[in-house]
Design an enzyme around this catalytic site. Structure first.
Site: not given
Length: 919
Positions: A76, A120, A145, A192, A293, A400, A404
């Site tokens: 990573k 992790q 993640d 799964g 791969g 005044t 005001e």
């Protein structure tokens, strides 16, 4: 074989889903991930081009030292470095507790430089740690993640645009896209049900319009289920679970498994296989991913894609541009309820949401109750290169006793700019004092449908500024008393050891003590090397008991310092210069000489943070610092204005106000505050009312708490026209600084159409940019829309702003400049006492300070009874005081030409009871 598929995709060759191949096309995750990497590199480069120095940030948090985790993390980090992501690895020991892990996650959550956080798994600790609690502690905005319950819930509900999709399912979808097969309408089987792969894969396919069947270890007749799948995704974690003969001919097979099985032919005695028997499935499938791969490289690169996506969201949220504030729609009632009833009748937007909408990070704000946030000054460093917005000053004619509506116009203008013109707009005002809130004017933070909410909190529950200033002032007074007491009681050696105590057997000078040594011309840093004479000079301040600053003066100066400081460093430097006494040898003694400047800065650290609140319509407002009447510096804080100007961006507006009328406080805003801040205003808004102009035209006196005389409730154009001379005089003074002036006429129900037209006509004759009517007290921001449009146009004019005088002028010339140009006097006259003190201050080197003339706010001159535009009178100056920390030379006037009166400032004038002025 992938190249053949790629070539067919490139040339748009049609695909026949029913076509059968003898051998499946291999979908290379390595090649696909490389294509995604190249795309991400371009995205990062584009972000850098728009914001030089910016990089997406990623943190990987690991507990323990598992070998497999180390391998995944290294992959990573390598991928992040290749793409241009700033990745960091935090490794906690195996002894880390759950609290330590959560503390580290919280720190990363609050770090704006980090856009992605990975925990992790598994957490390799000897202590029990709740994994679910840890993953949910990651901010959903940084959960790249996609494992938190919030992101999982959004995915399950189909909210794909605002959530982070877990990396493995996301990579699988990318690989399916490479085949050219659309998942819409296909029968998809997912084997799964893990939170990382199976469950989110099911949801992702479902919301991409596939017909999804989820299978698992308890599914009956798994082979039959697989045989019906047009697309098969397997993430069961069981080696070669799916046999080739189960696979439907021509199906797309995505294998997410990574398993090791024995293989004596391999050097390690084992080999990596997936959850699908690759060789047999390859004979039947149309497309198949290899192991390794296949999915593995995609998981890593999709993690990088989520990080880049998070960085883009961050820039989108905090980049300069239009805010997306959820403004409230007002429904004004007739007859109009009280201010309190109005305040309570509208729900408040969460203040944290407003902070995020205006571009403030979570680490830059601190909760102060439920409806307020303190904003840290560090935000200015982050926004340093952001251009400022337009700077508008709201001031008024001499009012005044009833007021005001100057604050009401300030807030109404900000509401109109933001909620009605969709322009980034901020208001910046002072914290009202309880005295003003309980006075005849009522709420001191606007009124009607242009007020800050909740009204009771902003009016009656201070934000801590005044309390901190009082504490700092008390500390100074107590230190002076203690110093005067002990300097006559102990020897030089004892005092020296008290001031420079032994620590670990050694003595060290503090930074403020080193500065004092330098001031005395003693170029030494080791306490042991000082001679007896040098020690005496260092510790003996020789304070003159009859020349000590009193509590009230200290409090006023410290509040002015807080208001004028631009940063924590500026605050401490100013506090170090505060003069607290004079020695018997006429040397000025400062807080730094006392060694308490650092403690004062610490006491005021939280008070330097402006308070974020909101108006009734949801416009953001900074409320900061309180009025300092004794110095007559009546403006909101510099730091609040600076932060607001950065947040609104170059097309936005910041609306601030003076505490009193234009002649009393506008001059101080320009010549003191703007010099200190370096900011230049763009427009002046001058608030006027028919009622006040009639008073200046010779109308009967107005007494708070009593009914108004009939002249104010009936049309009287003659009286009003005479009073408009006062308006023209105030306009002339406002235009002195080279700025466009817009007159805002705050209307009342008793005003007639003819009266309002007369005021606007007289204002335009005086040379204002425009004169408009305002009804925002009863209509909210919509009632100040014409004012907002006029201000917007006026701000487009080229800036011609300039100060009234240069600081290098002699002090008497600066006083005359202000008195003659702003107050219309013939000359100024200093009392003998004032001349004596002024000469002393000039001798000390304070002649280059801006001057601050304290006079009545009830008239253009120094006599509150003289209305319209008094001329041809002499302004008497009866006392002079320097506020070195604030950088102000203050001059006190009286209401008559009699200069024989005693000064009202007790400091430096024989007042032994330092607290007497505060009792």
């Amino acid at each position: 074989m992938f190249s053949v598929t790629a070539m067919r995709l490139r040339h748009g060759a049609p695909r026949c889903w029913e076509s059968q191949r003898a051998i499946a096309t291999v979908i290379s995750g390595s090649k696909t991930s490389q294509q995604v990497r190249e795309h991400l590199k371009k995205d990062v480069a584009e972000m850098k081009s728009h914001l030089p120095g910016f990089r997406p940030g990623l943190v990987v948090l690991q507990v323990g030292d598992r070998e497999d985790s180390n391998l995944y993390i290294s992959m990573k980090l390598k991928a992040a470095a290749d793409i241009g992501i700033d990745a960091n690895h935090i490794r906690l020991p195996k002894t880390a507790t759950e609290d330590e892990v959560l503390w580290n996650i919280e720190a990363v959550n609050d770090n704006p430089a980090v856009h992605g956080l990975i925990v992790q798994l598994p957490l390799d600790s000897i202590n029990q740690i709740d994994t679910e609690k840890v993953t949910n502690a990651v901010s959903p905005d940084k959960d790249v993640d996609g494992l938190s319950s919030i992101n999982a819930g959004k995915l399950a509900r189909g909210d794909l645009r605002s959530c982070f999709i877990p990396c493995t399912p996301n990579g699988c979808m990318e690989l399916i896209k490479q085949t050219g097969v659309s998942v819409s309408g296909k029968n998809v089987v997912v084997i799964g049900r893990s939170k990382i792969v199976g469950a989110p894969m099911h949801d992702l396919l479902l919301w991409n319009h596939a017909t999804v069947t989820s299978c698992h270890s308890k599914t009956l007749d798994l082979a039959a289920q697989v045989g019906r799948a047009d697309i098969l995704v397997v993430g069961a974690g069981k080696a070669e679970l799916v046999k080739g003969e189960w696979v439907k001919k021509g199906a797309v097979v995505i294998d997410c498994g990574i398993n090791h099985i024995p293989d004596s032919s391999k050097p390690a005695g084992k080999r990596v296989v997936g959850d699908v028997h690759y060789l047999s499935a390859k004979e039947r499938a149309g497309y198949i991913t290899p192991v390794p791969g296949g999915v593995g490289p995609m998981t890593v690169v999709m993690l990088m894609e989520n990080t880049v996506k998070s960085a883009k969201r961050f820039l989108q949220m905090y980049k300069p541009g239009k805010w997306n504030i959820s403004y409230r729609k007002l429904k004004p009632l007739k007859p109009q309820p009280s201010d309190v009833q109005i305040s309570c009748s509208y729900p408040r937007n969460p203040i944290g949401q407003l902070a995020k909408e205006v571009g403030l990070l979570s680490k830059e704000v601190e909760p102060y109750g439920r409806t307020r946030l303190k904003v840290r000054v560090e935000v200015l460093k982050r926004l340093d290169k952001q251009p400022n917005g337009k700077y508008v000053l709201v001031t008024g004619i001499t009012p005044t006793p009833l007021g005001e509506g100057q604050s009401t116009i300030t807030l109404g203008l900000a509401q109109a700019l933001g909620a009605h013109l969709n322009i980034n707009a901020f208001a910046s005002i002072q914290q009202p004092s309880p005295l003003s809130s309980f006075g005849i004017k009522g709420c001191a933070v606007g009124g009607g449908y242009s007020q800050i909410i909740p009204m009771e909190e902003v009016s009656l529950q201070p934000s801590g500024d005044s309390e901190a200033v009082s504490a700092a002032s008390s500390l100074l007074v107590d230190t002076i008393i203690a110093y005067c007491h002990y300097q006559t009681k102990y020897s030089d050696k004892v005092l020296f050891d008290l001031l420079v105590p032994f620590r670990d057997g050694h003595q060290y000078f503090s930074p403020s003590q080193l500065n004092r040594l330098q001031k005395l011309g003693i170029e030494k840093s080791d306490p042991l090397t000082l001679t007896e004479q040098e020690i005496r000079r260092f510790i003996r301040l020789d304070i003159n008991p009859d020349a000590r600053t009193d509590f009230a003066s200290l409090k006023n100066e410290i509040m002015a310092i807080l208001s004028l400081s631009s940063s924590a460093e500026d605050l401490q430097n100013r506090l170090a210069k505060v003069v607290v006494a004079i020695s018997r040898y006429e040397e000025l003694i400062t807080t730094e000489d006392l060694g308490v400047s650092g403690a004062l800065a610490l006491l005021l650290n939280n008070a330097l943070k402006p308070c974020l609140m909101q108006t009734l319509e949801g416009t953001p407002v900074f409320v900061h610092t309180s009025p300092s009447a004794d110095i007559a510096y009546g403006n909101a804080s510099v730091v609040a204005d600076k932060i607001a100007l950065k947040l609104v961006g170059p097309q936005g507006f910041v609306v601030t106000e003076t505490l009193h009328s234009a002649d009393a406080d506008m001059e101080k805003f320009f010549n003191i505050k703007c010099r200190s801040s370096g900011l230049q205003p763009d427009v002046v808004v001058l608030v006027a009312t028919v009622r006040a102009l009639k008073m200046h035209g010779g109308g009967p006196g107005i007494t708070a708490g009593f009914p108004l005389p009939k002249q104010y409730s009936e049309e009287n154009l003659k009286l009003l026209e005479k009073g408009c001379a006062h308006l023209k005089g105030q306009v002339e003074k406002a235009r002195t600084y080279g700025l466009p002036v817009v007159v805002a006429v705050n209307t009342f129900s008793s005003d007639t159409k003819a009266e309002l037209e007369l005021v606007c006509s007289q204002a335009r004759q005086a040379g204002v940019f425009d004169a408009v009517l305002c009804t925002n007290w009863s209509d909210g921001g919509a009632g100040a829309l014409a004012l907002a449009q006029a201000v917007q146009k006026a701000a487009e004019l080229p800036s011609q702003f300039h100060y009234l005088y240069e600081l290098e002028l002699p002090v008497i010339k600066k006083i005359q400049k202000v008195a003659q140009n702003i107050y219309g006097v013939k000359d100024v006259e200093l009392s003998p006492k004032a001349k004596e003190k002024l000469a002393f201050y000039m001798k000390q080197g304070f002649g280059n300070f801006p001057v601050c003339i304290m006079k009545t706010q009830s008239s253009l001159g120094n006599d509150p009874e003289k209305k319209i535009v008094p001329t041809d009178f002499t302004l008497p100056i009866i006392d002079v005081q320097v506020f070195v920390g604030a950088g102000i030379l203050s001059l006190l006037t009286v209401t008559t030409n009699d200069c024989s009166e005693e000064p009202t400032w007790p400091c430096f004038h024989g007042n032994n009871d330092l607290y007497s002025n505060s009792q």
